[in-house]
Design a protein around this motif. Structure first.
Motif, PDB file in Angstrom:
ATOM      1  N   MET A   1       0.851  -1.179   0.000  1.00  0.00           N
ATOM      2  CA  MET A   1       0.000   0.000   0.000  1.00  0.00           C
ATOM      3  C   MET A   1       0.894   1.240   0.000  1.00  0.00           C
ATOM      4  SD  MET A   1      -3.087   1.057   2.564  1.00  0.00           S
ATOM      5  CE  MET A   1      -4.098  -0.154   1.778  1.00  0.00           C
ATOM      6  N   PRO A   2       0.530   2.228  -0.803  1.00  0.00           N
ATOM      7  CA  PRO A   2       1.335   3.462  -0.838  1.00  0.00           C
ATOM      8  C   PRO A   2       1.406   4.132   0.531  1.00  0.00           C
ATOM      9  CG  PRO A   2      -0.275   3.431  -2.615  1.00  0.00           C
ATOM     10  CD  PRO A   2      -0.578   2.273  -1.725  1.00  0.00           C
ATOM     11  N   ASP A   3       2.412   4.946   0.705  1.00  0.00           N
ATOM     12  CA  ASP A   3       2.606   5.669   1.953  1.00  0.00           C
ATOM     13  C   ASP A   3       1.888   7.014   1.860  1.00  0.00           C
ATOM     14  OD1 ASP A   3       3.541   6.438   4.437  1.00  0.00           O
ATOM     15  OD2 ASP A   3       5.423   7.213   3.637  1.00  0.00           O
ATOM     16  N   TYR A   4       0.680   7.065   2.384  1.00  0.00           N
ATOM     17  CA  TYR A   4      -0.103   8.293   2.356  1.00  0.00           C
ATOM     18  C   TYR A   4       0.385   9.205   3.472  1.00  0.00           C
ATOM     19  CZ  TYR A   4      -3.049   5.422  -0.593  1.00  0.00           C
ATOM     20  OH  TYR A   4      -3.512   4.614  -1.596  1.00  0.00           O
ATOM     21  N   GLN A   5       0.757  10.422   3.122  1.00  0.00           N
ATOM     22  CA  GLN A   5       1.387  11.336   4.065  1.00  0.00           C
ATOM     23  C   GLN A   5       0.410  12.126   4.918  1.00  0.00           C
ATOM     24  OE1 GLN A   5       4.805  11.554   4.566  1.00  0.00           O
ATOM     25  NE2 GLN A   5       4.750   9.716   3.320  1.00  0.00           N
ATOM     26  N   THR A   6      -0.773  12.389   4.402  1.00  0.00           N
ATOM     27  CA  THR A   6      -1.698  13.259   5.127  1.00  0.00           C
ATOM     28  C   THR A   6      -3.008  12.546   5.430  1.00  0.00           C
ATOM     29  OG1 THR A   6      -2.766  14.145   3.144  1.00  0.00           O
ATOM     30  CG2 THR A   6      -0.753  15.274   3.906  1.00  0.00           C
ATOM     31  N   GLU A   7      -3.701  13.096   6.399  1.00  0.00           N
ATOM     32  CA  GLU A   7      -5.032  12.598   6.743  1.00  0.00           C
ATOM     33  C   GLU A   7      -5.943  12.639   5.514  1.00  0.00           C
ATOM     34  OE1 GLU A   7      -8.425  14.781   9.128  1.00  0.00           O
ATOM     35  OE2 GLU A   7      -6.841  14.117  10.490  1.00  0.00           O
ATOM     36  N   ALA A   8      -5.878  13.721   4.752  1.00  0.00           N
ATOM     37  CA  ALA A   8      -6.717  13.861   3.560  1.00  0.00           C
ATOM     38  C   ALA A   8      -6.403  12.765   2.538  1.00  0.00           C
ATOM     39  CB  ALA A   8      -6.528  15.244   2.939  1.00  0.00           C
ATOM     40  N   GLU A   9      -5.119  12.484   2.327  1.00  0.00           N
ATOM     41  CA  GLU A   9      -4.738  11.420   1.392  1.00  0.00           C
ATOM     42  C   GLU A   9      -5.273  10.070   1.861  1.00  0.00           C
ATOM     43  OE1 GLU A   9      -0.486  11.779   1.328  1.00  0.00           O
ATOM     44  OE2 GLU A   9      -0.518  13.165  -0.373  1.00  0.00           O
ATOM     45  N   ARG A  10      -5.189   9.826   3.172  1.00  0.00           N
ATOM     46  CA  ARG A  10      -5.667   8.551   3.700  1.00  0.00           C
ATOM     47  C   ARG A  10      -7.190   8.444   3.599  1.00  0.00           C
ATOM     48  NH1 ARG A  10      -1.108   9.683   6.938  1.00  0.00           N
ATOM     49  NH2 ARG A  10      -2.296  10.782   8.526  1.00  0.00           N
ATOM     50  N   LEU A  11      -7.901   9.541   3.839  1.00  0.00           N
ATOM     51  CA  LEU A  11      -9.356   9.498   3.717  1.00  0.00           C
ATOM     52  C   LEU A  11      -9.787   9.300   2.270  1.00  0.00           C
ATOM     53  CD1 LEU A  11     -10.294  12.225   6.320  1.00  0.00           C
ATOM     54  CD2 LEU A  11     -10.872   9.794   6.440  1.00  0.00           C
ATOM     55  N   ASN A  12      -9.078   9.909   1.333  1.00  0.00           N
ATOM     56  CA  ASN A  12      -9.375   9.681  -0.079  1.00  0.00           C
ATOM     57  C   ASN A  12      -9.085   8.233  -0.469  1.00  0.00           C
ATOM     58  OD1 ASN A  12     -10.373  12.114  -1.597  1.00  0.00           O
ATOM     59  ND2 ASN A  12      -8.672  13.032  -0.474  1.00  0.00           N
ATOM     60  N   ALA A  13      -8.017   7.679   0.076  1.00  0.00           N
ATOM     61  CA  ALA A  13      -7.700   6.272  -0.179  1.00  0.00           C
ATOM     62  C   ALA A  13      -8.794   5.367   0.390  1.00  0.00           C
ATOM     63  CB  ALA A  13      -6.345   5.916   0.428  1.00  0.00           C
ATOM     64  N   LEU A  14      -9.305   5.724   1.569  1.00  0.00           N
ATOM     65  CA  LEU A  14     -10.390   4.935   2.166  1.00  0.00           C
ATOM     66  C   LEU A  14     -11.621   4.901   1.279  1.00  0.00           C
ATOM     67  CD1 LEU A  14     -10.368   5.731   5.971  1.00  0.00           C
ATOM     68  CD2 LEU A  14     -10.195   3.495   4.896  1.00  0.00           C
ATOM     69  N   LYS A  15     -11.935   6.027   0.662  1.00  0.00           N
ATOM     70  CA  LYS A  15     -13.067   6.049  -0.265  1.00  0.00           C
ATOM     71  C   LYS A  15     -12.892   4.998  -1.348  1.00  0.00           C
ATOM     72  CE  LYS A  15     -14.048   9.721  -2.250  1.00  0.00           C
ATOM     73  NZ  LYS A  15     -13.675  10.933  -2.937  1.00  0.00           N
ATOM     74  N   LYS A  16     -11.673   4.911  -1.887  1.00  0.00           N
ATOM     75  CA  LYS A  16     -11.401   3.925  -2.936  1.00  0.00           C
ATOM     76  C   LYS A  16     -11.448   2.508  -2.394  1.00  0.00           C
ATOM     77  CE  LYS A  16      -8.713   7.077  -5.744  1.00  0.00           C
ATOM     78  NZ  LYS A  16      -7.401   7.456  -6.241  1.00  0.00           N
ATOM     79  N   ILE A  17     -10.846   2.302  -1.235  1.00  0.00           N
ATOM     80  CA  ILE A  17     -10.833   0.971  -0.617  1.00  0.00           C
ATOM     81  C   ILE A  17     -12.253   0.482  -0.355  1.00  0.00           C
ATOM     82  CG2 ILE A  17     -10.244  -0.279   1.512  1.00  0.00           C
ATOM     83  CD1 ILE A  17      -7.704   1.556   1.636  1.00  0.00           C
ATOM     84  N   LEU A  18     -13.090   1.374   0.158  1.00  0.00           N
ATOM     85  CA  LEU A  18     -14.466   1.017   0.511  1.00  0.00           C
ATOM     86  C   LEU A  18     -15.419   1.072  -0.674  1.00  0.00           C
ATOM     87  CD1 LEU A  18     -14.625   3.032   3.847  1.00  0.00           C
ATOM     88  CD2 LEU A  18     -14.501   0.531   3.624  1.00  0.00           C
ATOM     89  N   GLY A  19     -14.972   1.665  -1.774  1.00  0.00           N
ATOM     90  CA  GLY A  19     -15.822   1.790  -2.954  1.00  0.00           C
ATOM     91  C   GLY A  19     -16.992   2.743  -2.725  1.00  0.00           C
ATOM     92  N   ILE A  20     -16.730   3.843  -2.009  1.00  0.00           N
ATOM     93  CA  ILE A  20     -17.786   4.801  -1.708  1.00  0.00           C
ATOM     94  C   ILE A  20     -17.468   6.150  -2.341  1.00  0.00           C
ATOM     95  CG2 ILE A  20     -18.465   3.661   0.435  1.00  0.00           C
ATOM     96  CD1 ILE A  20     -16.912   5.838   1.970  1.00  0.00           C
ATOM     97  N   THR A  21     -18.490   6.956  -2.455  1.00  0.00           N
ATOM     98  CA  THR A  21     -18.325   8.294  -3.006  1.00  0.00           C
ATOM     99  C   THR A  21     -18.256   9.321  -1.887  1.00  0.00           C
ATOM    100  OG1 THR A  21     -20.707   8.702  -3.085  1.00  0.00           O
ATOM    101  CG2 THR A  21     -19.714   7.630  -5.017  1.00  0.00           C
ATOM    102  N   GLN A  22     -17.947  10.548  -2.264  1.00  0.00           N
ATOM    103  CA  GLN A  22     -17.965  11.645  -1.294  1.00  0.00           C
ATOM    104  C   GLN A  22     -19.374  11.790  -0.714  1.00  0.00           C
ATOM    105  OE1 GLN A  22     -16.003  15.311  -2.416  1.00  0.00           O
ATOM    106  NE2 GLN A  22     -17.633  16.499  -1.457  1.00  0.00           N
ATOM    107  N   TYR A  23     -20.384  11.603  -1.550  1.00  0.00           N
ATOM    108  CA  TYR A  23     -21.774  11.665  -1.089  1.00  0.00           C
ATOM    109  C   TYR A  23     -22.038  10.598  -0.029  1.00  0.00           C
ATOM    110  CZ  TYR A  23     -26.833  11.434  -1.017  1.00  0.00           C
ATOM    111  OH  TYR A  23     -28.139  11.415  -0.590  1.00  0.00           O
ATOM    112  N   ASP A  24     -21.580   9.371  -0.290  1.00  0.00           N
ATOM    113  CA  ASP A  24     -21.758   8.278   0.679  1.00  0.00           C
ATOM    114  C   ASP A  24     -21.090   8.614   2.006  1.00  0.00           C
ATOM    115  OD1 ASP A  24     -23.062   6.668  -1.259  1.00  0.00           O
ATOM    116  OD2 ASP A  24     -21.131   5.833  -1.918  1.00  0.00           O
ATOM    117  N   LEU A  25     -19.884   9.169   1.914  1.00  0.00           N
ATOM    118  CA  LEU A  25     -19.135   9.539   3.114  1.00  0.00           C
ATOM    119  C   LEU A  25     -19.867  10.630   3.888  1.00  0.00           C
ATOM    120  CD1 LEU A  25     -16.561   8.987   4.727  1.00  0.00           C
ATOM    121  CD2 LEU A  25     -15.398  10.668   3.307  1.00  0.00           C
TER     122      LEU A  25
END
Length: 94
Positions: A1-25
């Motif tokens: 898994m890539p080394d995500y440096q920021t909270e924002a990068e990790r939250l965006n990665a979570l969206k992809k991992i979970l297969g959810i949209t910003q709306y879902d979040l």
């Protein structure tokens, strides 16, 4: 898994991992999409309350979201959210 440096990068990665949209979040966190956008773009940090909601809804590892420690998701689905400790963010000035 890539080394995500920021909270924002990790939250965006979570969206992809979970297969959810910003709306879902936004829906899961009971937030407006604009507020979620600020978090996802690194202009605002996620609150502890909303981090707990992520844990409850998606079984997300709060240590990974805040600090990049461990895995994005908690593997033990038998572990309840009350058993999980949310680490202090080193940037907190409390």
């Amino acid at each position: 898994m890539p080394d995500y440096q920021t909270e924002a990068e990790r939250l965006n990665a979570l969206k992809k991992i979970l297969g959810i949209t910003q709306y879902d979040l936004a829906d899961a966190l009971e937030m407006k999409q604009g507020s979620v956008s600020l978090i996802l773009n690194g202009k605002r940090s996620i609150s502890r309350e909303k981090l707990k909601a992520l844990l409850k809804v998606y079984n997300v590892n709060p240590a990974w979201v805040l600090l990049g420690i461990g895995n994005p998701l908690i593997a033990d689905s038998n572990q309840t959210s009350s058993e999980i400790t949310i680490p202090n963010d080193p940037s907190d000035k409390d």
